[in-house]
Design an enzyme around this catalytic site. Sequence first.
Site, mmCIF file in Angstrom:
data_model
loop_
_atom_site.group_PDB
_atom_site.id
_atom_site.type_symbol
_atom_site.label_atom_id
_atom_site.label_comp_id
_atom_site.label_asym_id
_atom_site.label_seq_id
_atom_site.Cartn_x
_atom_site.Cartn_y
_atom_site.Cartn_z
ATOM 1 N N CYS A 1 -5.219 8.147 12.945
ATOM 2 C CA CYS A 1 -5.852 7.774 11.676
ATOM 3 C C CYS A 1 -6.163 6.279 11.722
ATOM 4 O O CYS A 1 -5.240 5.455 11.780
ATOM 5 C CB CYS A 1 -4.936 8.089 10.503
ATOM 6 S SG CYS A 1 -5.609 7.549 8.911
ATOM 7 N N GLN B 1 5.897 1.339 -0.750
ATOM 8 C CA GLN B 1 4.506 0.982 -1.015
ATOM 9 C C GLN B 1 3.667 1.247 0.232
ATOM 10 O O GLN B 1 4.143 1.148 1.362
ATOM 11 C CB GLN B 1 4.392 -0.482 -1.429
ATOM 12 C CG GLN B 1 5.065 -0.820 -2.742
ATOM 13 C CD GLN B 1 4.381 -0.209 -3.956
ATOM 14 O OE1 GLN B 1 3.266 0.307 -3.875
ATOM 15 N NE2 GLN B 1 5.061 -0.242 -5.100
ATOM 16 N N CYS C 1 0.184 3.224 -10.035
ATOM 17 C CA CYS C 1 -0.785 3.629 -9.019
ATOM 18 C C CYS C 1 -1.782 4.634 -9.586
ATOM 19 O O CYS C 1 -2.518 5.269 -8.836
ATOM 20 C CB CYS C 1 -0.078 4.212 -7.802
ATOM 21 S SG CYS C 1 0.910 5.680 -8.167
#
Length: 415
Positions: A146, A247, A368
């Site tokens: 990725c 995070q 978020c």
Amino acid sequence: MSDVMEIARLGLRGDGVTADGIVVPGALPGETVRAQAEEGTRPPRARLDAVLTPSADRIEPFCPYFGTCGGCAIQHLAAQPYSEWKRDLVVGALARAGIAAPVAPLLDAHGSGRRRITLHVRAGEGGPQAGFMAARSHALVAIDHCPVTEPALHRAPEIARRVSRPLGGGGGKPLDVQVTATAGGLDIDIRGHGPASDRARQALVLLAGELDLARISLHGDVLIVRRPPEIPAGRSRLVPPAGGFLQATAEGEATLARLVVEGVGKAKRVVDLFSGAGAFSLALAEGHTVHAVEGEAAALTSLDRAFRDTAGLRTITTERRDLFRRPLLAPELDRYDAVVFDPPRAGAEAQSARIAESKVPVVVGVSCDAGSFARDAALLVRGGYTLEAVTPVDQFRHSPHVEIVGVFRRPGKKR
């Protein structure tokens, strides 16, 4: 049969949307496209067949899996309009909640990339396949690596395939393999299998050595720690619990912590609600006395260990408490000069209602999710707080997710 469509705007998920509300993934505002309607979808959707008149803001996606993998939503939009769109997600959510507040420009906190990913593993031809789900589908898109992750995670799919083999390679129960880049190496937590045999557990322990992993666990049950999977948190070194919250990027965590510290200002006593393993608590303790409240015991244990191992911090105390079922009440909150809260994506509706009843001078909310942040902010505003500053932070680059830091103050109250 395909139809010619004009794209009017970008939707909340990064999809093109026509004036009459048809969602066209992959299209951009101002484009003329040819798309084929999908039957039975709500809202109505159409599959993009061709871009007839491209937008001047269209760029070439950098990832070979974009458009197939469901991870990223919007790699094909230039940087400036992308930043404006993401900021507008916050502006729009606040407007729908009836809140007028200054919203700063989007802060880029991608840094060196995502430091954690969760890969799905399924059985396939030739062995286990690892990757992400296709958009709006349960079909697996197998990947080599990725490109939005830190370089240390580029070998994560191969590791996920390897560690799945002692557990059936995804051929029985589908597996999820969470891979985190830490200062001590890669930290692996495998979920979805349930209890494993002694033979499988021993095989995973051996693989941890072969693959040079820092730690490997099953559903949070640690099998072996070869090196502490430490995460830098300011001057502290934090070892999060296996599979625990973190995070998305190191730069994102540092940016959020800085904004939180700036937001509480000169407050002496701060309560950190939904503290997790305490990245904000550790930053705050450089100049404030902190009480951290969190529902997960393992996270508080990690925080307490990091606090005790870091010289020169102010006091951090901890409390295990389910803030969804038993939020801190106004008399408890009134002991503090500032409140910090950073709940999961669903927000902190019950706790926000109690904060709104308190006399705490300053509140710093971190979220978020723009929708749940706006809902919780509306409770505080109705309780007499002013939302004086909002900063959107982009640590989920190319996705429709945006981190938000809001500073609330009771009129007439000083820092």
